[in-house]
Design an enzyme around this catalytic site. Structure first.
Site, PDB file in Angstrom:
ATOM      1  N   ASN A 140       1.214   7.684  -9.839  1.00 30.31           N
ATOM      2  CA  ASN A 140       2.535   7.510  -9.237  1.00 30.31           C
ATOM      3  C   ASN A 140       3.489   7.049 -10.339  1.00 30.31           C
ATOM      4  OD1 ASN A 140       4.785   6.845  -7.761  1.00 30.31           O
ATOM      5  ND2 ASN A 140       3.854   5.090  -6.717  1.00 30.31           N
ATOM      6  N   TRP A 141       4.272   7.996 -10.849  1.00 30.31           N
ATOM      7  CA  TRP A 141       5.174   7.663 -11.973  1.00 30.31           C
ATOM      8  C   TRP A 141       6.365   6.835 -11.514  1.00 30.31           C
ATOM      9  CZ3 TRP A 141       5.730  12.862 -15.210  1.00 30.31           C
ATOM     10  CH2 TRP A 141       4.464  13.234 -15.676  1.00 30.31           C
ATOM     11  N   LYS A 142       6.565   6.751 -10.230  1.00 31.73           N
ATOM     12  CA  LYS A 142       7.721   6.024  -9.658  1.00 31.73           C
ATOM     13  C   LYS A 142       9.022   6.527 -10.290  1.00 31.73           C
ATOM     14  CE  LYS A 142       4.716   2.106  -8.847  1.00 31.73           C
ATOM     15  NZ  LYS A 142       4.612   0.714  -8.468  1.00 31.73           N
ATOM     16  N   HIS A 194       4.673   4.117   0.877  1.00 33.45           N
ATOM     17  CA  HIS A 194       4.432   3.181  -0.236  1.00 33.45           C
ATOM     18  C   HIS A 194       5.145   1.868   0.066  1.00 33.45           C
ATOM     19  CE1 HIS A 194       4.470   1.403  -4.218  1.00 33.45           C
ATOM     20  NE2 HIS A 194       3.522   2.255  -4.557  1.00 33.45           N
ATOM     21  N   GLU A 249       6.836   0.004  -1.676  1.00 32.77           N
ATOM     22  CA  GLU A 249       8.202  -0.083  -2.219  1.00 32.77           C
ATOM     23  C   GLU A 249       9.187   0.635  -1.303  1.00 32.77           C
ATOM     24  OE1 GLU A 249       7.224   1.282  -6.170  1.00 32.77           O
ATOM     25  OE2 GLU A 249       6.124  -0.584  -6.518  1.00 32.77           O
ATOM     26  N   GLU A 275      -3.199  -0.531  -0.777  1.00 37.78           N
ATOM     27  CA  GLU A 275      -2.482  -1.109  -1.905  1.00 37.78           C
ATOM     28  C   GLU A 275      -1.977  -2.499  -1.521  1.00 37.78           C
ATOM     29  OE1 GLU A 275      -1.060   2.029  -4.844  1.00 37.78           O
ATOM     30  OE2 GLU A 275       0.523   1.790  -3.378  1.00 37.78           O
ATOM     31  N   GLY A 292       1.880  -3.617  -9.601  1.00 39.77           N
ATOM     32  CA  GLY A 292       2.764  -3.874 -10.738  1.00 39.77           C
ATOM     33  C   GLY A 292       2.737  -5.310 -11.217  1.00 39.77           C
ATOM     34  N   SER A 298      -2.540  -2.354  -9.818  1.00 38.87           N
ATOM     35  CA  SER A 298      -2.894  -2.767 -11.180  1.00 38.87           C
ATOM     36  C   SER A 298      -4.252  -2.238 -11.632  1.00 38.87           C
ATOM     37  CB  SER A 298      -2.815  -4.295 -11.318  1.00 38.87           C
ATOM     38  OG  SER A 298      -1.486  -4.749 -11.092  1.00 38.87           O
ATOM     39  N   GLY A 302      -0.134   3.227 -10.708  1.00 38.35           N
ATOM     40  CA  GLY A 302       1.278   3.181 -11.068  1.00 38.35           C
ATOM     41  C   GLY A 302       1.446   3.072 -12.577  1.00 38.35           C
ATOM     42  N   GLY A 303       1.606   1.840 -13.061  1.00 39.56           N
ATOM     43  CA  GLY A 303       1.936   1.601 -14.474  1.00 39.56           C
ATOM     44  C   GLY A 303       1.026   2.322 -15.457  1.00 39.56           C
TER      45      GLY A 303
HETATM   46  C1  PEP Z   1       1.546   1.785  -7.086  1.00 41.72           C
HETATM   47  O1  PEP Z   1       2.715   1.499  -7.083  1.00 41.72           O
HETATM   48  O2  PEP Z   1       1.148   2.688  -6.323  1.00 41.72           O
HETATM   49  C2  PEP Z   1       0.668   1.064  -7.989  1.00 41.72           C
HETATM   50  C3  PEP Z   1      -0.585   0.999  -7.676  1.00 41.72           C
HETATM   51  O3  PEP Z   1       1.232   0.480  -9.086  1.00 41.72           O
HETATM   52  P1  PEP Z   1       0.474  -0.335 -10.265  1.00 41.72           P
HETATM   53  O4  PEP Z   1      -0.733   0.485 -10.630  1.00 41.72           O
HETATM   54  O5  PEP Z   1       1.466  -0.414 -11.378  1.00 41.72           O
HETATM   55  O6  PEP Z   1       0.103  -1.652  -9.699  1.00 41.72           O
END
Ligand code: PEP
Length: 254
Positions: free
Chosen positions: A9-11, A97, A99, A169, A175, A215, A236-237
């Site tokens: 997920n590049w957001k 999600h 967010e 999640e 994040g 994470s 994500g990151g």
């Molecule tokens: C996400 O936003 O779906 C996610 C898992 O982010 P991160 O891996 O950065 O925690």
């Protein structure tokens, strides 16, 4: 047994040049000697989808959207329909999600509508659920997740398949660099699997991937991906670095 799904997920990150370089680097890794036992999915920002889709064309790496609207078309400025995502080559779309739930006030009922729109368009929705830190501290994690599962999941696509993916999640792990322990993940994923079995039947539950997200990094991926009922990871990151994303994919057991 289907391979685990590793979804990036590049957001809202990266410009055209960044997205092109990241997709090309991943493609090079995928085409190299270094095979992985995982299905790979990239979910770039919406404007990059056609471009990344062109780079990934004819490769096994799949393309997904980060959100879709519940309606097929109409006066919804700034939104993207599931049909359009399918038309430009997406196989999946993330819905619900945390967010989007937090920043855009999306309710579980809206998430369910989006998931139904995605399935009607031929996409596999990745339906996200997860508790906040306060809810976990109050001992309400499983109850909150149970409510989100009950209200966000659509009816299944058939007796032997639901047609969607679930992503657990925990909001406090997204994040933040904090990760749920394998014990936390086992408890929640077993709970979700039980809810899926009760509602859709054991066969359909078995077929439904339950991703962990929060994470995930090269250093913790193997432990998390080895937990029972973990069908992959939503990343994500660490999905913004080709080597890290690839290392996570390589953590899937052969
Ligand atoms: C996400 O936003 O779906 C996610 C898992 O982010 P991160 O891996 O950065 O925690």
């Amino acid at each position: 047994m289907q391979p685990q799904l590793i979804a990036g997920n590049w957001k809202m990150n990266g410009l055209v040049s960044d997205g092109k370089a990241l997709a090309a680097d991943l493609l090079a890794l995928q085409q190299g000697q270094d095979g992985v036992n995982a299905a790979l999915l990239l979910c770039p920002p919406a404007p990059l989808l056609p471009l990344i889709g062109d780079i990934l064309r004819d490769s096994p790496i799949q393309l997904g959207g980060q959100d879709c609207h519940a309606k097929a078309s109409g006066a919804h400025t700034g939104d993207t329909s599931a049909q359009l995502l399918a038309d430009i080559g997406c196989s999946h779309v993330i819905v619900g999600h945390s967010e989007r739930r937090a920043d855009h006030g999306e309710s579980s009922a809206e998430v369910q509508d989006k998931a139904m729109a995605a399935m009607a368009a031929g996409l596999t929705p990745i339906i996200c659920v997860g508790e906040t830190e306060g809810e976990r501290d109050a001992g309400r994690a499983l109850a909150v997740i149970g409510d989100q599962i009950a209200q966000s999941l659509p009816d299944g696509a058939g007796p032997e398949r639901t047609g969607f993916v679930v992503a657990y999640e925990p909001v406090w792990a997204i994040g933040t660099g904090r990760t749920a322990t394998p014990g936390d993940v086992a408890e929640v994923h077993t709970h979700i699997f039980g809810l899926l079995s009760a509602r859709f039947g054991a066969g359909a539950a078995q077929e439904t991937a339950i991703l962990y997200g929060g994470s995930v990094k090269p250093g913790n991926a193997a432990d998390l991906l080895a937990v029972a009922h973990v069908g992959g990871a939503l990343v994500g990151g660490a999905s913004l670095k080709a080597d890290d994303f690839w290392a996570i994919a390589r953590s899937c057991a052969a």
